[in-house]
Design a protein around this motif. Structure first.
Motif, PDB file in Angstrom:
ATOM      1  N   MET A  15     -17.009  14.212  38.433  1.00 30.73           N
ATOM      2  CA  MET A  15     -17.345  14.127  37.189  1.00 30.73           C
ATOM      3  C   MET A  15     -16.499  13.485  36.218  1.00 30.73           C
ATOM      4  O   MET A  15     -16.682  12.814  35.443  1.00 30.73           O
ATOM      5  N   GLY A  19     -16.493   9.791  34.162  1.00 29.00           N
ATOM      6  CA  GLY A  19     -16.614  10.142  32.747  1.00 29.00           C
ATOM      7  C   GLY A  19     -16.468   8.857  31.958  1.00 29.00           C
ATOM      8  O   GLY A  19     -15.775   7.832  32.220  1.00 29.00           O
ATOM      9  N   ARG A  23     -16.181  11.054  25.636  1.00 28.90           N
ATOM     10  CA  ARG A  23     -17.620  11.631  25.689  1.00 28.90           C
ATOM     11  C   ARG A  23     -17.886  12.435  26.321  1.00 28.90           C
ATOM     12  O   ARG A  23     -16.746  12.885  27.374  1.00 28.90           O
ATOM     13  N   GLN A  25     -19.366  14.949  29.276  1.00 26.05           N
ATOM     14  CA  GLN A  25     -20.551  14.933  30.394  1.00 26.05           C
ATOM     15  C   GLN A  25     -20.584  16.065  30.860  1.00 26.05           C
ATOM     16  O   GLN A  25     -19.487  16.846  31.271  1.00 26.05           O
ATOM     17  N   SER A  27     -23.011  18.947  33.537  1.00 24.62           N
ATOM     18  CA  SER A  27     -24.041  19.032  34.624  1.00 24.62           C
ATOM     19  C   SER A  27     -25.463  18.947  34.400  1.00 24.62           C
ATOM     20  O   SER A  27     -25.587  19.786  33.271  1.00 24.62           O
ATOM     21  N   HIS A  31     -26.818  21.471  31.363  1.00 27.00           N
ATOM     22  CA  HIS A  31     -27.991  20.746  30.145  1.00 27.00           C
ATOM     23  C   HIS A  31     -29.082  21.809  30.232  1.00 27.00           C
ATOM     24  O   HIS A  31     -29.672  22.175  29.024  1.00 27.00           O
ATOM     25  N   TYR A  43     -28.874  14.049  24.139  1.00 27.35           N
ATOM     26  CA  TYR A  43     -28.357  13.835  25.361  1.00 27.35           C
ATOM     27  C   TYR A  43     -28.708  12.565  25.928  1.00 27.35           C
ATOM     28  O   TYR A  43     -29.838  11.895  25.682  1.00 27.35           O
ATOM     29  N   GLU A  45     -29.126  10.676  29.738  1.00 27.89           N
ATOM     30  CA  GLU A  45     -29.264  10.898  31.280  1.00 27.89           C
ATOM     31  C   GLU A  45     -28.468  10.049  31.805  1.00 27.89           C
ATOM     32  O   GLU A  45     -28.316   8.755  31.690  1.00 27.89           O
ATOM     33  N   ARG A  46     -27.848  10.215  32.805  1.00 28.65           N
ATOM     34  CA  ARG A  46     -27.020   9.334  33.862  1.00 28.65           C
ATOM     35  C   ARG A  46     -26.931   9.930  35.345  1.00 28.65           C
ATOM     36  O   ARG A  46     -27.172  11.130  35.295  1.00 28.65           O
ATOM     37  N   THR A  59     -26.197  13.858  35.772  1.00 29.80           N
ATOM     38  CA  THR A  59     -25.527  14.348  34.666  1.00 29.80           C
ATOM     39  C   THR A  59     -26.209  13.807  33.516  1.00 29.80           C
ATOM     40  O   THR A  59     -26.885  13.241  33.249  1.00 29.80           O
ATOM     41  N   TRP A  60     -25.388  14.441  32.306  1.00 30.63           N
ATOM     42  CA  TRP A  60     -25.697  14.253  31.121  1.00 30.63           C
ATOM     43  C   TRP A  60     -24.493  14.024  30.089  1.00 30.63           C
ATOM     44  O   TRP A  60     -23.723  14.651  30.334  1.00 30.63           O
ATOM     45  N   LEU A  61     -24.752  13.072  29.343  1.00 25.47           N
ATOM     46  CA  LEU A  61     -23.557  12.875  28.248  1.00 25.47           C
ATOM     47  C   LEU A  61     -24.306  13.507  26.873  1.00 25.47           C
ATOM     48  O   LEU A  61     -25.231  13.154  26.618  1.00 25.47           O
TER      49      LEU A  61
END
Length: 86
Positions: A15, A19, A23, A25, A27, A31, A43, A45-46, A59-61
């Motif tokens: 993670m 990153g 930003r 990030q 899990s 989220h 959010y 998504e990535r 994961t999500w930013l």
């Protein structure tokens, strides 16, 4: 030789290394908890590639907070708190 930390440390390392500077990030589990709690964030998504033999992890930013929704949540929590104190 023993591996003392296990998957948790490996996940945290991936993670961090995947990153984007400046930003946040989070899990997929975090989220889900934030969404279920009604927290007001946008959010992005990535996916993060873990080890070669493992499938990528979602994961999500966190982009930014939604000010109106955040104010509504804050007001609701304050009203509940005032009722508890009465």
């Amino acid at each position: 030789r023993y591996h003392l930390f296990g998957m948790t440390v490996g996940y945290a390392q991936k993670m961090e290394s995947s990153g984007i500077p400046g930003r946040v990030q989070i899990s997929d589990v975090t989220h889900t908890l934030l969404e279920a709690g009604g927290h007001a964030y946008d959010y992005e998504e990535r996916t993060v590639d873990m080890e070669p033999e493992e499938s990528p992890v979602r994961t999500w930013l966190v982009n930014k907070s939604n000010a109106r929704k955040a104010i509504h949540i804050h007001k609701k929590l304050m009203e509940e708190r005032c009722r508890q104190l009465s």
